[in-house]
Design a protein around this motif. Structure first.
Motif, short mmCIF file in Angstrom:
data_model
loop_
_atom_site.label_atom_id
_atom_site.label_comp_id
_atom_site.label_asym_id
_atom_site.label_seq_id
_atom_site.Cartn_x
_atom_site.Cartn_y
_atom_site.Cartn_z
N SER A 1 0.85 -1.18 0.00
CA SER A 1 0.00 0.00 0.00
C SER A 1 0.89 1.23 0.00
O SER A 1 1.80 1.35 0.83
CB SER A 1 -0.93 0.02 1.22
N ASP B 1 -6.43 4.31 2.09
CA ASP B 1 -6.67 2.89 1.85
C ASP B 1 -6.32 2.10 3.11
O ASP B 1 -5.40 2.48 3.85
CB ASP B 1 -5.77 2.35 0.73
N ASP C 1 -11.24 1.40 0.69
CA ASP C 1 -10.72 2.67 0.18
C ASP C 1 -11.69 3.78 0.58
O ASP C 1 -12.85 3.79 0.14
CB ASP C 1 -10.59 2.59 -1.35
N SER D 1 -12.18 3.63 6.22
CA SER D 1 -11.55 2.43 5.64
C SER D 1 -10.92 1.56 6.72
O SER D 1 -11.09 0.33 6.72
CB SER D 1 -10.51 2.82 4.60
N SER E 1 -13.45 -0.50 -5.55
CA SER E 1 -12.22 -1.28 -5.49
C SER E 1 -12.49 -2.56 -6.29
O SER E 1 -13.64 -2.89 -6.56
CB SER E 1 -11.85 -1.59 -4.05
N SER F 1 -7.24 -1.14 -4.87
CA SER F 1 -8.00 0.10 -4.87
C SER F 1 -7.95 0.71 -6.27
O SER F 1 -7.15 0.29 -7.12
CB SER F 1 -7.44 1.06 -3.82
N THR G 1 -3.22 0.45 -3.46
CA THR G 1 -3.13 -0.76 -2.64
C THR G 1 -3.35 -1.98 -3.52
O THR G 1 -4.33 -2.03 -4.28
CB THR G 1 -4.15 -0.75 -1.49
#
Length: 268
Positions: free
Chosen positions: A10, A21, A34, A46, A115, A190, A232
């Motif tokens: 990430s 994220d 996200d 998130s 996502s 994401s 991510t």
């Protein structure tokens, strides 16, 4: 017994001031959440959702994955609502959620938002989640060709997400049995990846043997394409092996415990 073997990356990207994220990757549950762009406290939404859902899945291993997904989402919404009650500046916070749950024989997808989940099988990449976006609605109704999605000015308008709105109806998540088999490779990501990197390049990146190297390769591709959002990527291989006991890898906003609303509110 089926389980996941993988790693994730990430990255805050090149434009955003912090990472909204959150992700978790364990042997039997993996997810990406996200914070919805422009909404208040996206990192809280998130991280709280990622915590509530992963904690539910870990506590209920062996239960019906459909029930795990539903209970996890319910716990997440309870925590998000509490978060808004505690701090009204969080009003409007919301998040996507894309998760995989394995019970040892099946892999189920739970999905809300934009996502994405992809499967690489025998070299063929398939998007197994459906974007809950306005432009996807336009595609589904024949008003926009698929090749027009990435350049559409409203491509990031999300029509379904998890939020802390007390008056909102319970969100409907997509729940899909993916018919997984040993050798499948899944990517959860994401839109910081999928908005900037096309399917052909995603498929090529997933061909890298080591899951961590594959996730890093994809993340680097998004950075080289502009990195205008948080990125991510979780890369998971479906393997057959004995039961594994343990937690998992924590990523993004989930690293900061201060982002999680009242973890004690999560019940198994």
């Amino acid at each position: 017994m089926l389980r996941f073997s993988g790693r994730g990356v990430s990255d805050v990207g090149l434009v955003r001031p912090h990472n909204e994220d959150a992700a978790f990757l364990g042997p039997y549950v993996a997810l990406v959440a996200d914070g919805v762009g422009g909404a208040a406290a996206g990192e809280v939404a998130s991280a709280t959702t990622a915590y509530a859902v992963s904690a539910t899945a870990l506590a209920r291993f062996g239960d019906d994955p459909v029930e795990i997904i539903r209970r996890g989402i319910s716990h997440a919404r309870t925590s998000l609502r509490l978060g808004v009650q505690e701090d009204l500046s969080r009003a409007g916070m919301a998040t996507t959620l894309t998760m995989l749950v394995c019970d040892g024989s099946r892999v189920l997808l739970g999905h809300v938002g934009d996502s994405r989940a992809y499967r690489l099988r025998d070299g063929l990449l398939t998007q197994v989640s459906t974007d809950h976006t306005y432009v996807q609605h336009l595609v589904d109704t024949g008003q926009l060709p698929r090749e027009g999605v990435r350049s559409h000015p409203w491509r990031n308008v999300v029509m379904r997400s998890l939020d802390g709105n007390r008056d909102a109806a319970e969100v409907e998540a997509d729940v899909v049995d993916l018919g997984a088999r040993v050798g499948d490779r899944f990517l959860l990501c994401s839109d910081g990846l999928s908005d900037l990197v096309g399917d052909a390049d995603i498929a090529e990146g997933l061909l890298v043997d080591d899951p961590h190297s594959a996730a890093a390769t994809l993340t680097q591709a998004a950075l080289e394409a502009g990195g205008r959002d948080n990125i991510t990527c979780l890369v998971l291989d479906v393997v057959d092996g004995p039961l594994v006991v343990g937690d998992g890898q924590v990523l993004g906003a989930l690293w900061d415990f201060a982002n999680i609303v009242d973890p004690a509110a999560v019940r198994s």
